[in-house]
Design an enzyme around this catalytic site. Structure first.
Site, PDB file in Angstrom:
ATOM      1  N   SER A  13       0.915  -1.148  -0.118  1.00  0.00           N
ATOM      2  CA  SER A  13       0.147   0.234  -0.027  1.00  0.00           C
ATOM      3  C   SER A  13       1.016   1.445  -0.055  1.00  0.00           C
ATOM      4  O   SER A  13       2.045   1.171   0.057  1.00  0.00           O
ATOM      5  CB  SER A  13      -0.932   0.024   1.144  1.00  0.00           C
ATOM      6  N   LYS A  17      -1.369   5.904  -5.354  1.00  0.00           N
ATOM      7  CA  LYS A  17      -2.325   5.631  -6.229  1.00  0.00           C
ATOM      8  C   LYS A  17      -3.313   6.853  -6.348  1.00  0.00           C
ATOM      9  O   LYS A  17      -3.417   7.273  -7.656  1.00  0.00           O
ATOM     10  CB  LYS A  17      -3.402   4.550  -5.805  1.00  0.00           C
ATOM     11  N   ASP A  71      -7.568  11.854  -0.316  1.00  0.00           N
ATOM     12  CA  ASP A  71      -7.360  11.643  -1.952  1.00  0.00           C
ATOM     13  C   ASP A  71      -8.014  12.571  -2.625  1.00  0.00           C
ATOM     14  O   ASP A  71      -7.575  13.092  -3.965  1.00  0.00           O
ATOM     15  CB  ASP A  71      -7.308  10.376  -2.592  1.00  0.00           C
ATOM     16  N   GLU A 139     -10.628   5.346  -8.793  1.00  0.00           N
ATOM     17  CA  GLU A 139      -9.334   4.559  -7.827  1.00  0.00           C
ATOM     18  C   GLU A 139     -10.081   3.552  -7.013  1.00  0.00           C
ATOM     19  O   GLU A 139     -10.886   4.211  -6.014  1.00  0.00           O
ATOM     20  CB  GLU A 139      -8.776   5.744  -7.253  1.00  0.00           C
ATOM     21  N   LYS A 188       9.008 -10.142  -9.748  1.00  0.00           N
ATOM     22  CA  LYS A 188       8.134 -11.179  -9.367  1.00  0.00           C
ATOM     23  C   LYS A 188       7.001 -10.786  -8.709  1.00  0.00           C
ATOM     24  O   LYS A 188       5.843 -10.923  -9.014  1.00  0.00           O
ATOM     25  CB  LYS A 188       8.870 -12.141  -8.504  1.00  0.00           C
ATOM     26  N   CYS A 380     -10.601  28.312  11.370  1.00  0.00           N
ATOM     27  CA  CYS A 380     -11.571  27.557  12.213  1.00  0.00           C
ATOM     28  C   CYS A 380     -11.610  27.508  13.394  1.00  0.00           C
ATOM     29  O   CYS A 380     -11.441  28.482  14.032  1.00  0.00           O
ATOM     30  CB  CYS A 380     -11.688  26.052  11.656  1.00  0.00           C
ATOM     31  N   MET A 383      -9.248  30.408  14.461  1.00  0.00           N
ATOM     32  CA  MET A 383     -10.099  31.568  14.527  1.00  0.00           C
ATOM     33  C   MET A 383     -10.755  32.061  15.836  1.00  0.00           C
ATOM     34  O   MET A 383     -10.718  32.762  16.553  1.00  0.00           O
ATOM     35  CB  MET A 383     -10.889  31.837  13.275  1.00  0.00           C
ATOM     36  N   GLU A 404     -17.585  24.401  23.469  1.00  0.00           N
ATOM     37  CA  GLU A 404     -16.953  22.820  22.941  1.00  0.00           C
ATOM     38  C   GLU A 404     -16.477  22.293  24.191  1.00  0.00           C
ATOM     39  O   GLU A 404     -16.396  21.031  24.375  1.00  0.00           O
ATOM     40  CB  GLU A 404     -16.138  22.917  21.811  1.00  0.00           C
ATOM     41  N   ARG A 474     -18.823  22.583  14.391  1.00  0.00           N
ATOM     42  CA  ARG A 474     -20.079  22.624  15.142  1.00  0.00           C
ATOM     43  C   ARG A 474     -20.030  23.934  15.889  1.00  0.00           C
ATOM     44  O   ARG A 474     -21.191  24.470  16.043  1.00  0.00           O
ATOM     45  CB  ARG A 474     -19.786  21.647  16.076  1.00  0.00           C
ATOM     46  N   HIS A 519     -12.472  26.784   5.682  1.00  0.00           N
ATOM     47  CA  HIS A 519     -11.099  26.180   5.485  1.00  0.00           C
ATOM     48  C   HIS A 519     -10.624  26.597   4.114  1.00  0.00           C
ATOM     49  O   HIS A 519     -10.851  25.830   3.209  1.00  0.00           O
ATOM     50  CB  HIS A 519     -11.286  24.517   5.771  1.00  0.00           C
ATOM     51  N   GLU A 521      -7.943  26.530   2.918  1.00  0.00           N
ATOM     52  CA  GLU A 521      -6.970  25.425   2.195  1.00  0.00           C
ATOM     53  C   GLU A 521      -7.472  24.366   1.360  1.00  0.00           C
ATOM     54  O   GLU A 521      -6.793  23.954   0.446  1.00  0.00           O
ATOM     55  CB  GLU A 521      -6.027  24.845   3.258  1.00  0.00           C
TER      56      GLU A 521
HETATM   57  N1  GLN Z   1     -13.901  22.303  17.031  1.00  0.00           N
HETATM   58  C1  GLN Z   1     -14.303  23.670  16.416  1.00  0.00           C
HETATM   59  C2  GLN Z   1     -15.923  23.335  16.122  1.00  0.00           C
HETATM   60  O1  GLN Z   1     -16.434  22.427  15.802  1.00  0.00           O
HETATM   61  C3  GLN Z   1     -13.452  23.747  15.155  1.00  0.00           C
HETATM   62  C4  GLN Z   1     -13.468  22.824  14.202  1.00  0.00           C
HETATM   63  C5  GLN Z   1     -12.477  23.026  13.147  1.00  0.00           C
HETATM   64  O2  GLN Z   1     -11.341  23.491  13.569  1.00  0.00           O
HETATM   65  N2  GLN Z   1     -12.742  22.394  11.930  1.00  0.00           N
HETATM   66  O3  GLN Z   1     -16.449  24.515  15.775  1.00  0.00           O
END
Ligand code: GLN
Length: 547
Positions: A13, A17, A71, A139, A188, A380, A383, A404, A474, A519, A521
């Site tokens: 693995s 791929k 992926d 894939e 092989k 996220c 922040m 949280e 959340r 996000h 990114e």
């Molecule tokens: N734990 C935080 C939330 O649920 C931030 C989540 C995250 O960074 N993706 O809001």
């Protein structure tokens, strides 16, 4: 009608791929074809949303809110095609659909079996949206011979059999190990892997061979003969200096030509590889280097923040500079002064995360960046921690925290500046969530619009006031603290269109300090770096010039 390319792996693995599939997708695009990539994973989790990043790497989120395998991030970064919910499926999801249908009585009392019920479900999945593209690349996760992969292999065998001749091909990726003692590449394991495939009815059309050493002609001939593939369909996949070299490298070795030949597409459209030549030029001819500290929790496994690492590289490419990212465990700052660790960096990034562990350290990192005027990008949770830092240390709310972390019933340790929002609006629909929902289904997931404040830094960075970014969380920053925090200088410069959910905050009086609830990114590409990452790295370059 799409042509289908099934990509399987053998011998061991982790041969890459996903990368090979993504690069092949990019090469077909370079020849003018439209593509879509799909991942079929044999594991039994319904989706990777509940899997630990330690085990499985990052959870990649699509625009339409699916939590998928990392992926799919490669696929998007190489092709620019936004993945959808229907581009990722696991055995768990397939079985749960089959069982739901059985409970509903859809099978009219029949005995439910792997063949045909499970395999049909897989085949239906593969065909979704086939009219939209020229090539569908699928894939199959894992390695040929894995027990849990068998229904997928059987399904793709049947799929090709059901279709017209030349509508489906099979690409198999294996390893040619090198024996130093005899100075030989061994064929092989590849022969055995192909034998395994053929035993379940699949004859590969193309073999991609991972190898650390040049593959001599003699070995290629041997593999072609023993594995029953054409010699020009035996393609070398050598180790690369960067993943972004893959399209050019595979093209040099003839992969895209072999694929077109296998489909009898002639004459083959000429490729335009300028996008990838430019990417490689920016990567190899970068000047200087900036150092970015990533203060997070899952620091042992780089794949846990795969997209962030890639987006930083893209940000470097936009500035023709190299980005050296170093991962620092946030928990260290709960015991020690961050200064000696962070002083030597040109920028600080606090990524997303779940759970309380390490969060006080992240708050320390945000404080350090604010007071030392070092560029800070909070993503996220990054922040949320920056907002809590501002609330505690600037606005005087000493008990500020996130709901949280207050999980014990009846115990309120924190003033919930970041809280659990139970309903919001997505497009024209109201969405509600309950704390008791399944673990997988309680988050704000996928693409949401945001409106940026005119004149803000982010408005300048994006060059527009209307953006759309992907979410996976959340908790939300509570709007009721907005006035207090803005008076202190923390601008709420991006909001949900209804004005209820803070999406972006920035310190007005700081060279570069931005926190985003989403996000960014996930949407960055090597050929189209995300504006926030491009500008963050630009700010880091500026800091590097000051010291
Ligand atoms: N734990 C935080 C939330 O649920 C931030 C989540 C995250 O960074 N993706 O809001």
């Amino acid at each position: 009608m799409a042509r289908f390319i099934f990509i399987t792996g053998g011998v061991v693995s982790s041969l890459g791929k996903g990368l090979a599939s993504a690069a092949l997708g990019a090469l077909l695009q370079a020849r003018g074809f439209s593509v879509r990539l799909r991942k079929l994973d044999p594991y039994l989790n319904v989706d990777p949303g509940t899997m630990s990043p330690f085990e499985h790497g990052e959870v990649f989120v699509t625009d339409d809110g699916a939590e998928t395998d990392l992926d799919l991030g490669h696929y998007e970064r190489f092709t620019g095609v936004s993945a959808r919910k229907t581009d990722s499926v696991s055995s768990g999801r397939i079985y749960s659909t089959v069982l739901e249908k059985e409970r509903r009585g859809d099978y009219l009392g029949k005995t439910i079996q792997v063949i045909p019920h499970v395999t049909n479900e897989i085949k239906d999945f593969i065909a979704i949206g086939e009219d939209e593209v020229d090539f569908m690349l699928c894939e199959i996760g894992g390695t040929v011979g894995d027990i849990e992969g068998l229904p997928f292999f059987e399904a793709i065998r049947q799929f090709a059999q059901d279709r017209k001749r030349n509508q489906c091909i099979f690409v198999h990726l294996t390893l040619l190990p090198y024996l130093a003692a005899s100075g030989e590449l061994k064929t092989k394991p590849t022969q055995h892997s192909v034998k395994e495939l053929r035993a379940i009815g699949i004859a590969p059309d193309i073999l991609l061979l991972r190898s650390e050493h040049p593959i001599p002609e003699k070995e290629r001939e041997k593999i072609a003969l023993f594995c029953n593939v054409r010699k020009d369909a035996v393609i070398a996949a050598y180790d690369l200096s960067t993943i972004y070299e893959a399209p050019l490298a595979y093209h040099r070795e003839g992969l895209d030509q072999a694929v077109l030949d296998a489909f009898n597409i002639s004459p083959a459209p000429k490729p335009n590889l300028s996008r990838w030549e430019d990417v490689m030029d920016r990567l190899t001819n970068a000047e200087g280097e900036v150092r970015v500290a990533i203060v997070g929790k899952y620091t042992q496994l780089e794949d846990a923040y795969k997209s962030i690492a890639e987006a930083l590289t893209h940000g470097g490419m936009a500035n023709r500079t190299r980005v050296r990212a170093e991962w620092i465990d946030a928990e260290i700052f709960e015991r020690e002064d961050p200064a000696p660790y962070l002083e030597n960096f040109h920028a600080i990034l606090v990524p997303g995360g779940f759970g309380e562990r390490g969060t006080e350290g992240k708050i320390k990192a945000a404080e350090f960046a604010r007071t030392r005027r070092i560029p800070y990008l909070g993503i996220c949770l990054g922040m949320q921690m920056a907002v809590i830092e501002a609330a505690r240390n600037v606005a005087g709310l000493s008990r500020a925290g996130s709901e949280e972390f207050d999980h014990e019933a009846g115990v309120k340790r924190f003033e919930p500046v970041v809280y659990h929002l139970k309903e919001w609006v997505q497009g024209n629909h109201a969405v509600t969530r309950k704390t008791t929902d399944d673990k997988g289904g309680t988050m704000r997931l996928g693409a949401y619009s945001a409106t940026l404040a005119p004149g803000s830094r982010v408005a300048g960075v994006y060059g527009t006031l209307a953006i759309e970014e992907r979410h996976r969380h959340r908790y939300e920053v509570d709007i009721k603290y907005r006035d207090k925090l803005e008076t202190c200088g923390l601008a709420f410069s991006g909001m949900s269109p209804d004005g209820r959910l803070p999406e972006i905050v920035e310190w007005k009086d700081h060279p570069w300090f931005i926190g985003v609830q989403f996000h960014p990114e996930l949407k960055s590409k090597p050929f189209a770096p995300h504006p926030l990452f491009a500008d963050f790295v630009r700010a880091a370059v500026e800091t590097s010039r000051l010291v």
